[in-house]
Design a protein around this motif. Structure first.
Motif, PDB file in Angstrom:
ATOM      1  N   LEU A 542      59.061 126.849  31.316  1.00  0.00           N
ATOM      2  CA  LEU A 542      59.788 126.203  32.074  1.00  0.00           C
ATOM      3  C   LEU A 542      61.068 125.862  31.352  1.00  0.00           C
ATOM      4  N   SER A 543      62.309 126.217  31.652  1.00  0.00           N
ATOM      5  CA  SER A 543      63.593 126.325  30.892  1.00  0.00           C
ATOM      6  C   SER A 543      64.295 125.372  31.493  1.00  0.00           C
ATOM      7  N   PHE A 544      64.988 124.140  30.740  1.00  0.00           N
ATOM      8  CA  PHE A 544      66.000 123.275  31.411  1.00  0.00           C
ATOM      9  C   PHE A 544      67.350 123.833  30.999  1.00  0.00           C
ATOM     10  N   ASN A 545      68.271 123.280  31.998  1.00  0.00           N
ATOM     11  CA  ASN A 545      69.761 124.025  31.968  1.00  0.00           C
ATOM     12  C   ASN A 545      70.668 123.395  30.491  1.00  0.00           C
ATOM     13  N   TYR A 546      70.058 122.397  29.933  1.00  0.00           N
ATOM     14  CA  TYR A 546      70.675 121.947  28.935  1.00  0.00           C
ATOM     15  C   TYR A 546      70.249 122.823  27.561  1.00  0.00           C
ATOM     16  N   GLY A 547      69.187 123.548  27.767  1.00  0.00           N
ATOM     17  CA  GLY A 547      68.799 124.369  26.577  1.00  0.00           C
ATOM     18  C   GLY A 547      67.279 124.130  25.992  1.00  0.00           C
ATOM     19  N   GLY A 548      66.777 123.042  26.265  1.00  0.00           N
ATOM     20  CA  GLY A 548      65.352 122.902  26.072  1.00  0.00           C
ATOM     21  C   GLY A 548      64.301 123.756  27.175  1.00  0.00           C
ATOM     22  N   LYS A 549      63.204 123.704  26.464  1.00  0.00           N
ATOM     23  CA  LYS A 549      62.082 124.085  27.331  1.00  0.00           C
ATOM     24  C   LYS A 549      60.532 123.750  26.952  1.00  0.00           C
ATOM     25  N   LEU A 550      59.884 124.099  27.939  1.00  0.00           N
ATOM     26  CA  LEU A 550      58.472 123.659  27.948  1.00  0.00           C
ATOM     27  C   LEU A 550      57.605 124.994  27.900  1.00  0.00           C
ATOM     28  N   PRO A 551      57.239 125.598  26.803  1.00  0.00           N
ATOM     29  CA  PRO A 551      56.520 126.752  26.838  1.00  0.00           C
ATOM     30  C   PRO A 551      54.980 126.600  27.766  1.00  0.00           C
ATOM     31  N   GLN A 552      54.747 127.761  28.043  1.00  0.00           N
ATOM     32  CA  GLN A 552      53.179 128.027  29.079  1.00  0.00           C
ATOM     33  C   GLN A 552      52.713 126.915  29.601  1.00  0.00           C
ATOM     34  N   PRO A 553      53.623 126.328  30.507  1.00  0.00           N
ATOM     35  CA  PRO A 553      53.185 125.205  31.368  1.00  0.00           C
ATOM     36  C   PRO A 553      52.058 125.663  32.285  1.00  0.00           C
ATOM     37  N   ARG A 554      51.296 124.567  32.474  1.00  0.00           N
ATOM     38  CA  ARG A 554      49.871 125.075  33.051  1.00  0.00           C
ATOM     39  C   ARG A 554      49.305 123.710  34.008  1.00  0.00           C
ATOM     40  N   ALA A 555      49.361 123.872  35.316  1.00  0.00           N
ATOM     41  CA  ALA A 555      48.725 122.821  36.185  1.00  0.00           C
ATOM     42  C   ALA A 555      47.511 123.388  36.719  1.00  0.00           C
ATOM     43  N   LYS A 556      46.487 122.272  36.663  1.00  0.00           N
ATOM     44  CA  LYS A 556      45.055 122.629  37.044  1.00  0.00           C
ATOM     45  C   LYS A 556      44.870 121.231  37.904  1.00  0.00           C
ATOM     46  N   VAL A 557      44.248 121.708  39.048  1.00  0.00           N
ATOM     47  CA  VAL A 557      44.133 120.685  40.300  1.00  0.00           C
ATOM     48  C   VAL A 557      42.662 120.769  40.775  1.00  0.00           C
ATOM     49  N   THR A 558      41.833 119.989  41.048  1.00  0.00           N
ATOM     50  CA  THR A 558      40.878 119.911  42.058  1.00  0.00           C
ATOM     51  C   THR A 558      41.048 119.143  43.178  1.00  0.00           C
ATOM     52  N   PHE A 559      40.668 119.408  44.590  1.00  0.00           N
ATOM     53  CA  PHE A 559      40.922 118.841  45.785  1.00  0.00           C
ATOM     54  C   PHE A 559      39.987 118.585  46.666  1.00  0.00           C
ATOM     55  N   ASN A 560      39.831 117.600  47.536  1.00  0.00           N
ATOM     56  CA  ASN A 560      38.758 117.294  48.462  1.00  0.00           C
ATOM     57  C   ASN A 560      39.352 116.282  49.231  1.00  0.00           C
ATOM     58  N   GLY A 561      38.616 116.352  50.479  1.00  0.00           N
ATOM     59  CA  GLY A 561      38.893 115.354  51.602  1.00  0.00           C
ATOM     60  C   GLY A 561      39.445 115.963  52.753  1.00  0.00           C
ATOM     61  N   GLU A 562      39.743 115.271  54.062  1.00  0.00           N
ATOM     62  CA  GLU A 562      40.296 115.577  54.977  1.00  0.00           C
ATOM     63  C   GLU A 562      41.639 116.308  54.812  1.00  0.00           C
ATOM     64  N   LEU A 563      41.610 117.286  55.614  1.00  0.00           N
ATOM     65  CA  LEU A 563      42.739 118.292  55.382  1.00  0.00           C
ATOM     66  C   LEU A 563      44.401 117.631  55.097  1.00  0.00           C
ATOM     67  N   GLU A 564      44.667 116.697  55.937  1.00  0.00           N
ATOM     68  CA  GLU A 564      45.950 116.283  55.970  1.00  0.00           C
ATOM     69  C   GLU A 564      46.014 115.112  55.042  1.00  0.00           C
ATOM     70  N   THR A 565      44.948 114.553  54.397  1.00  0.00           N
ATOM     71  CA  THR A 565      44.890 113.400  53.500  1.00  0.00           C
ATOM     72  C   THR A 565      43.931 113.582  52.231  1.00  0.00           C
ATOM     73  N   LEU A 566      44.279 114.864  51.447  1.00  0.00           N
ATOM     74  CA  LEU A 566      43.450 115.187  50.400  1.00  0.00           C
ATOM     75  C   LEU A 566      43.741 114.415  49.389  1.00  0.00           C
ATOM     76  N   GLN A 567      42.538 114.687  48.432  1.00  0.00           N
ATOM     77  CA  GLN A 567      42.408 113.541  47.153  1.00  0.00           C
ATOM     78  C   GLN A 567      42.696 114.754  46.144  1.00  0.00           C
ATOM     79  N   PHE A 568      43.709 114.492  45.181  1.00  0.00           N
ATOM     80  CA  PHE A 568      43.840 115.544  44.090  1.00  0.00           C
ATOM     81  C   PHE A 568      43.502 114.749  42.623  1.00  0.00           C
TER      82      PHE A 568
END
Length: 900
Positions: A542-568
């Motif tokens: 994830l690269s920022f316009n000013y020159g910094g960056k975050l290497p290897q970003p990873r987002a991991k989620v689980t979810f459950n609930g009614e489709l339109e009101t999910l809990q994450f």
């Protein structure tokens, strides 16, 4: 056939009345009566013949036999000639004997009830108890319950009128027959929650075995939910009427109305010419689904082999059913050559064509179907299509379901079932997915329509592969997906899902192409519209316009609930940063998903953020810890709204030309979209132990509050700035960005010798302290320092180095040597100076000094001094040797950081 049999029994009873009235004194009653009975019919009096007394004539028992089987047994039969009253204490019917009657009767002889009534005298018949025996074990429980309960019967005959009534625990019947017209009322109330009632009237022909020329009935019912779950069928009425026209055809109408949902109704006008039944202009409406009612018309022709001879099969049929659309288009199901050979075998070639529209849905079909007793088989080019529609918050642009060689039977759908979906949702546009798979006894979510398959293999199953993509609106990025899943029983699940997302811009940052995969199977329970599962998104950087960056970003989620009101629940990590723990709830709205939740960030070394510092700056995070927490909410109109706190403890930075150590602050903030607000309730107290970047600075304290980005209406404020500088202090009471008024930099007790040391100026030894007030403009407009004042706070001492004295003595004139002599080793009793620094950076210093020679105390000198030098160049010259040392140290820190 049963109707004729019952009429024969009625005739026997009438014959009994006639015979009893003529032969009550005869001992040969049964023998005489049997001579009048048809073949295979007999009566018997096993307990003896008639006896007479003052109340009438009595017969202990009378049995009516068919093929020597006791069909009817009458006990304690009594006949009172006065009023012709006939009664029986008990009448027993043998169910087994009724099974001996032939399946069909070819006898077409007329049977006139009117003639029988004319022969019979006026009579009243009473049966105290009507019972059955020899009931089969496989009889339906409801019918068995009725037949095992005795009933009471009463019949009254007067001339051409016959009245009849039956009362039983659950059933009551009252009927009248007068001049060929039969009318009656039947009620059946097996429980408080179940009720049935039938009213009917008919005009019988002279031959009552023939179909009446007029008939009218009205049937009402109330059924509990455990018998009928469909609300529209729990209470309703069914009407049937017909009458003959001039050509002796029967014209009639069958109607149905739901009394709980009156909009649900059916009307089938018909014509019966005794050769075929024709239904014409039939209309129906049924709210099968709240947003998808069935509304249409039907025509049909049913031609049995010979209905008047009781021969139904083969039954030829032609019919068309039209479903009407809101925009007056039609979807038709029709056959022109259907044949029903028997209840267990039929052939119906069907066509399904046209399209309809219901509540935004447009359904199109073009299919040829072979229907038989085993089910439906679609021809290779058959297909079903939803051209447009709305399912909750999913807008369907096109849903195509090829049906070639698919079979539908009592257990569901089997065969190569496919689907192609084009759609749009609040979060995604340009949705384009294809499902290819195999169905096995698949019920399509309609469990109440299909039976359970009791064989081997998968039941109620559709397995498929998925391929396609969509545009993620929030990131304006294309997502490609491929996977495997199935629909089994009441669960739709993705067992495997691999995705690719194009690189995308996120504000002032860019996320490299990313990979998506499941960490837990995604399961959709469609009956209660709930979802469970887990997924992970990974990207190289994830690269920022000013020159910094975050290497290897990873987002991991689980979810459950009614489709339109999910809990994450999830976590975010990028290289050494994190994990940041997520707990959130998603609310799906018409325009986009809205999230409410919080992020917790446990304490970790500040050095994990090294990648956020652009490499060209060459700053290295040496030390410190960071932690934080954030509560956030995303809305379609407001964007991201968040509040929280970030804490930095004992942080240190190595700079190419200096270092910063001991950074500490707690940073409570509020973020709305791109606007950051902080220090509203309490200013942020920033502490820095040391800043060494040319001029040593220690013990920095400053309070910060305001906004970023800042504006004149919402400035960024620095308050109570105080730091140790040159053994004195620098103070700024208030400084705001953008700067709209001058800021006053107050210098207190600055030591001249420390200034000389920092400037690495060794030719002059100046000792003492001074205060200064510097009106300061950060932009340099109109100047950096305008009319600044510098004044000493104590007696200062000035001494020129021997080397400089010697050099000036050798190279200067007589007047310069005298001036140098006067200034050397001098006590400065008073000093005041003005300082101006324009935008160019050329500082102008004008000083007035009062001097006293140390060797001659009475010798005093007033000295005016002006000096001009570019402060930017001077800054670079300051502490040059220290800068070289710091660059070497910074380079070592970088090497250490890269090797971690």
């Amino acid at each position: 056939m049963i109707k004729k049999t019952l009429l024969v029994l009625l005739g026997l009873l009438l014959l009994l009345i006639i015979s009893a009235s003529l032969l009550f004194f005869s001992t040969y009653f049964s023998g005489v009566a049997n001579r009048f009975l048809p073949e295979n019919w007999q009566i018997a009096t096993p307990s003896g013949g008639f006896s007479a007394n003052q109340t009438g004539i009595h017969l202990p028992q009378l049995i009516v036999q068919y093929q020597q089987c006791p069909l009817v047994a009458l006990d304690n039969l009594s006949f009172n000639p006065q009023g012709y009253q006939l009664s029986a204490a008990k009448v027993t019917l043998d169910y087994h004997c009724f099974g001996l009657f032939p399946e069909s009767e070819k006898d077409e002889s007329d049977f006139s009830l009117n003639k029988w009534l004319l022969l019979a005298p006026a009579t009243k018949l009473t049966v105290d108890e009507l019972a059955w025996q020899n009931l089969p074990a496989d009889l339906s429980p409801r019918l068995s319950q009725l037949l095992v309960t005795p009933a009471k019967i009463q019949a009254v005959h007067r001339g051409r009128k016959l009245s009849f009534s039956l009362k039983q625990q659950a059933v009551e019947f009252e009927g009248d027959f007068t001049n060929g017209r039969l009318s009656g009322n039947v009620s059946y109330h097996p429980s408080e929650t179940e009720k049935h009632n039938l009213l009917f009237t008919t005009q019988l022909n002279e031959n009552i075995l023939s179909l009446p020329q007029y008939f009218e009935s009205d049937y009402h019912w109330i059924l509990p939910e455990n018998i009928v779950s469909e609300k529209g069928l729990q209470e309703g009425s069914l009407g049937l009427t017909w009458q003959s026209d001039n050509d002796n055809n029967l014209l009639g109408n069958l109607t149905f109305i739901s009394e709980t949902q009156p909009e649900n109704k059916l009307a089938l006008p018909f014509k019966f010419d005794f050769a075929q039944l024709e239904i014409y202009q039939g209309k129906f409406h049924w709210g099968w689904l709240p947003d998808f009612p069935i509304n249409g018309s039907t025509t049909a022709t049913l031609k049995p082999k010979n209905i008047m001879q009781g021969e139904i099969f083969p039954l030829e049929t032609v019919f068309r059913m039209n479903l009407f659309s809101e925009d007056k288009h039609t979807l038709s199901l029709a056959t022109t050559s259907g044949v029903i050979e028997s209840p267990d075998y039929f052939i119906l070639p069907l066509t399904l064509s046209g399209y309809v529209k219901y509540h935004g849905f447009r359904l199109f079909s073009q299919a040829t179907i072979d229907a038989n007793q085993s089910g439906l088989t679609f021809s290779p080019k058959s297909m079903f299509q939803i051209i447009s529609g709305q399912e909750r918050l999913l807008t369907i642009k096109e849903l195509t379901i090829p049906l070639g060689t698919v079979e539908i039977n009592r257990y569901g759908v089997s065969g190569p079932l496919q689907a192609h979906l084009k759609a749009e949702s609040p979060d995604f546009s340009d949705i384009d997915f294809q499902l290819k798979g195999q169905a096995r006894h698949f019920k399509m979510g309609l469990s109440e329509v299909f039976d359970d398959f009791d064989g081997k293999g998968n039941k109620n199953f559709w397995g498929w592969t998925l391929d396609g993509g969509a545009m993620l609106k929030s990131l304006n990025s294309k997502v490609k997906l491929a996977g495997k899943g199935n629909w089994h029983n009441n669960v739709i699940q993705f067992l495997q899902l691999d995705g690719e997302m194009n690189g995308t811009n996120i504000g002032n940052a860019e996320l490299a192409p990313s990979q998506l995969k499941l960490t837990e199977p995604v399961k959709f329970f469609y009956e209660d519209w709930t979802l469970t599962g887990g997924a992970e998104l990974r990207s190289p950087v994830l690269s920022f316009n000013y020159g910094g960056k975050l290497p290897q970003p990873r987002a991991k989620v689980t979810f459950n609930g009614e489709l339109e009101t999910l809990q994450f629940k999830g976590e975010f990590q990028a290289g050494k940063v994190g994990p940041l723990m997520l707990d959130a709830k998603r609310q799906l709205k018409a325009n986009a998903s809205e999230f409410v939740g919080n992020i917790q960030w446990a304490s970790q070394p500040a050095s994990v953020f090294q990648s956020l510092i652009p490499p060209k700056i060459n700053w290295v995070i040496k030390s410190g810890t960071v932690k934080g927490n954030t509560q956030f909410q995303t809305q379609a109109q407001k964007g991201l709204v968040a509040s929280g706190e970030l804490s930095i403890t004992d942080a240190g930075l190595s700079l190419p030309k200096g270092e910063i150590n001991g950074i500490e602050f707690n940073f409570p903030f509020q973020l709305s979209g791109d606007h950051l607000t902080f220090g509203q309730r309490k200013p942020i107290a920033v502490k820095i132990a040391e800043i060494n970047a040319g001029v040593p600075i220690q013990n920095v304290h400053v309070n910060i509050d305001g906004h970023y980005p800042y504006s004149q209406k919402q400035p960024l404020n620095l308050r109570k700035l105080e730091l140790d500088l040159l053994d004195g202090k620098l103070k700024v009471e208030h400084f705001a960005l953008p700067q709209v008024k001058v800021a006053l930099l107050q210098l207190e007790n600055i030591r001249f010798e420390r200034l000389m040391e920092v400037a690495n100026y060794q030719q002059i030894d100046l000792r003492g302290k001074a205060n200064a007030t510097l009106p300061f403009w950060l932009s340099g407009e109109p100047c950096y320092v305008c009319d600044g004042r510098l004044e000493q706070t104590e007696t200062s001492y000035l001494k020129i180095s021997n080397a400089l004295m010697k050099a000036i003595s050798q190279s200067s004139g007589y007047s310069e040597r005298i001036l140098l002599y006067l200034l050397n080793d001098t006590k400065v009793t008073d000093m005041a100076a003005s300082i101006n620094v324009p935008k160019s950076g050329d500082m102008k210093l004008a000083a007035q000094l009062k001097l006293q020679l140390n060797q001659q105390e009475k010798a005093k000198v007033n000295f005016n001094y002006t000096h001009q030098e570019n402060i930017f160049g001077l800054w670079n010259l300051m502490n040059a040797a220290s800068n070289i040392e710091q660059q070497i140290e910074n380079h070592i820190y970088q090497k250490l950081d890269n090797n971690k």
